[in-house]
Scaffold this motif. Structure first.
Motif, PDB file in Angstrom:
ATOM      1  N   ALA A 309       3.756   0.509  -5.981  1.00 47.89           N
ATOM      2  CA  ALA A 309       4.804   1.426  -6.469  1.00 47.89           C
ATOM      3  C   ALA A 309       4.167   2.475  -7.382  1.00 47.89           C
ATOM      4  N   ARG A 310       3.252   2.049  -8.239  1.00 44.82           N
ATOM      5  CA  ARG A 310       2.598   2.996  -9.146  1.00 44.82           C
ATOM      6  C   ARG A 310       1.750   4.008  -8.366  1.00 44.82           C
ATOM      7  N   LEU A 311       0.965   3.511  -7.407  1.00 49.85           N
ATOM      8  CA  LEU A 311       0.102   4.432  -6.635  1.00 49.85           C
ATOM      9  C   LEU A 311       0.961   5.409  -5.833  1.00 49.85           C
ATOM     10  N   GLY A 312       2.082   4.895  -5.327  1.00 48.84           N
ATOM     11  CA  GLY A 312       2.970   5.724  -4.505  1.00 48.84           C
ATOM     12  C   GLY A 312       3.526   6.903  -5.282  1.00 48.84           C
ATOM     13  N   ALA A 313       3.592   6.763  -6.611  1.00 46.96           N
ATOM     14  CA  ALA A 313       4.148   7.848  -7.438  1.00 46.96           C
ATOM     15  C   ALA A 313       3.063   8.838  -7.886  1.00 46.96           C
ATOM     16  N   MET A 314       1.816   8.597  -7.489  1.00 50.30           N
ATOM     17  CA  MET A 314       0.744   9.512  -7.917  1.00 50.30           C
ATOM     18  C   MET A 314       0.474  10.531  -6.814  1.00 50.30           C
ATOM     19  N   PRO A 315       0.576  11.826  -7.142  1.00 47.44           N
ATOM     20  CA  PRO A 315       0.388  12.836  -6.090  1.00 47.44           C
ATOM     21  C   PRO A 315      -1.026  12.789  -5.509  1.00 47.44           C
ATOM     22  N   GLY A 316      -1.109  12.986  -4.189  1.00 47.19           N
ATOM     23  CA  GLY A 316      -2.431  13.061  -3.548  1.00 47.19           C
ATOM     24  C   GLY A 316      -3.091  11.716  -3.348  1.00 47.19           C
ATOM     25  N   VAL A 317      -2.346  10.624  -3.616  1.00 44.97           N
ATOM     26  CA  VAL A 317      -2.926   9.285  -3.430  1.00 44.97           C
ATOM     27  C   VAL A 317      -2.267   8.641  -2.203  1.00 44.97           C
ATOM     28  N   GLU A 318      -3.099   8.274  -1.235  1.00 45.86           N
ATOM     29  CA  GLU A 318      -2.579   7.603  -0.029  1.00 45.86           C
ATOM     30  C   GLU A 318      -3.079   6.172  -0.046  1.00 45.86           C
ATOM     31  N   CYS A 319      -2.173   5.225   0.152  1.00 44.75           N
ATOM     32  CA  CYS A 319      -2.645   3.834   0.145  1.00 44.75           C
ATOM     33  C   CYS A 319      -1.888   2.996   1.175  1.00 44.75           C
ATOM     34  N   VAL A 320      -2.640   2.335   2.037  1.00 45.41           N
ATOM     35  CA  VAL A 320      -2.032   1.444   3.027  1.00 45.41           C
ATOM     36  C   VAL A 320      -1.562   0.187   2.302  1.00 45.41           C
TER      37      VAL A 320
END
Ligand code: PMP
Ligand code: GLU
Length: 402
Positions: A309-320
């Motif tokens: 959830a935290r990574l998803g809110a960071m612009p330019g960050v893609e995470c599977v």
């Protein structure tokens, strides 16, 4: 003569384990008073369950402190056989099982036992950092099979066929995967099993994260899905991750007797038996109550959700979204080529250095896993630590954008 020149070529070409090196650096900084959030090394932060520790204390008190059979004590081999039967439906005899000093030594012994110089091993990338080194130390050659984050790092089974040459000996599978957390699909595993039988390849299936998966499915591997492929399969597993026992150093191998015998012979001439006391602890782990395993896996899932959830809110960050293990492997390459304080972020090494120096967050650069776009963060830490780690990562990435 300078001492370095007296060293063998094999060691001059060898890179130290980057995961262990970054962990050591983070720990040294911490010991020096720095406030470091260490999300680098992959080891459960939980304590080893009490009943396992008790078994070790009992072993010491009972004087179980001498050499054991090189490939492990009979009771432990039987417990491993029991686990492989109940979790995978696979039948093994004691002669088809070897216990070693961690999963890493199992892999090392397999490579030494199987590979002649020039033999090729197919390795899906991103891969765990030690596979290439272990293969190369035995004179083997790694052939990387790339995987695509857009396809959730699924196995590209179609590409494997065209990679096989007369020198191809083996393929390494690691599901759930370190570093991506990918869990391979049953159909893909079955297809690899068929291919291995047809082309006479060995499949080394590293199942060390098999208890940490978030899809509520039972563990499976190539041999459980296709029992006819059991003769082509080397099962690698251990207690390090499942029971929070990284420091105890117990891993195991199950596979065809000839390979197990050869790997055990190598062990007899190198490390001898794995630690006797740790074997008794592993026996208690495998035969004792398993609710601790389920509890730890449930906590890992909560942490996975939090970090995602935290990574998803960071612009330019893609995470599977990882389906197992305890790592996130975000693509942070949109931050490459940026500059801060005269420092150019020209790849994952530079970004990981920046994160450690400036944000005091330790993570492992993707290049160590064969893909420079990514950085690996372990979420084997409590939520408070993870929150602080994610706050710092977010602030550091924002600072890069200026
Ligand atoms: N395989 C994988 C994929 C791992 O991540 C690790 C991490 N330690 C190992 C094997 C080796 O585990 P052990 O600590 O039992 O040597
Ligand atoms: N496998 C863990 C990791 O990837 C432990 C360190 C190691 O053995 O490399 O961080």
């Amino acid at each position: 003569m300078d001492a370095i020149h007296s060293l063998a070529e094999r060691v001059r070409n060898l890179r130290p384990s980057p995961t262990l090196a970054i962990d050591a650096k983070a720990k040294a900084l911490k010991a020096g008073g720095a406030d470091v959030i260490n999300l680098s090394v992959g080891e459960p932060d939980f304590d080893t369950p009490e009943h396992i520790k008790d078994a070790a204390v009992r072993a010491i008190r009972d004087g179980f402190t001498k050499y054991t059979a090189v490939g492990g004590i009979a009771e432990l081999k039987n417990a491993i056989i029991g686990k492989l039967k109940s979790d995978y439906g696979l039948d093994y005899r004691p002669e088809e099982v070897m216990v070693s000093t961690g999963g890493k030594q199992v892999l090392y012994n397999i490579a030494q036992a199987m590979l002649d110089p020039g033999d090729e091993v197919i390795l899906p990338a991103p891969y765990w950092v030690s596979y290439p080194a272990i293969v190369e130390l035995a004179g083997g050659v790694v052939k990387c099979l790339p995987s695509d984050p857009k396809k959730a790092f699924a196995l590209d089974v179609g590409a494997i066929g065209s990679m096989i040459t007369s020198r191809t000996k083996a393929i390494i599978l690691n599901s759930p995967s370190n570093p991506t957390g990918a869990v391979y699909g049953s159909d893909d595993l079955t297809a690899v099993a068929e291919l291995a039988m047809k082309r006479n390849l060995t499949i080394i299936t590293d199942d060390i994260y098999d208890s940490i998966r978030f899809d509520d499915k039972r563990p499976e591997n190539v041999a459980s899905l296709m029992p006819e492929a059991k003769g082509n399969t080397l099962v690698v597993n251990g207690v390090s991750k499942t029971y929070a026992m990284t420091g105890w150093r117990i891993g195991y191998l199950a596979g065809p007797e000839a390979v197990v015998k050869a790997a055990t012979k190598i062990q007899s001439q190198s490390t001898s038996n794995p630690n006797a006391i740790a074997q008794k602890a592993a026996l208690a782990a495998l035969t004792g109550p398993q609710d601790c395993v389920r509890k730890m896996a449930a906590v890992f899932k909560e942490r996975r959700d939090f970090v995602m959830a935290r990574l998803g809110a960071m612009p330019g960050v893609e995470c599977v979204n990882p389906n197992g293990a305890f790592y996130v492997f975000p693509d942070l390459s949109s931050y490459y080529d940026m500059e801060i304080d005269g420092r150019k972020i020209d790849g994952s090494l530079a970004l990981a250095d920046y994160l450690l120096d400036k944000a005091r967050v330790a993570a492992v650069p993707g290049i160590a896993f064969g893909d420079d776009r990514f950085i690996r963060f372990s979420y084997a830490a409590d939520i408070k630590t993870l929150k602080e780690g994610m706050d710092r990562l977010e602030a550091a990435l924002n600072a890069l954008k200026g």
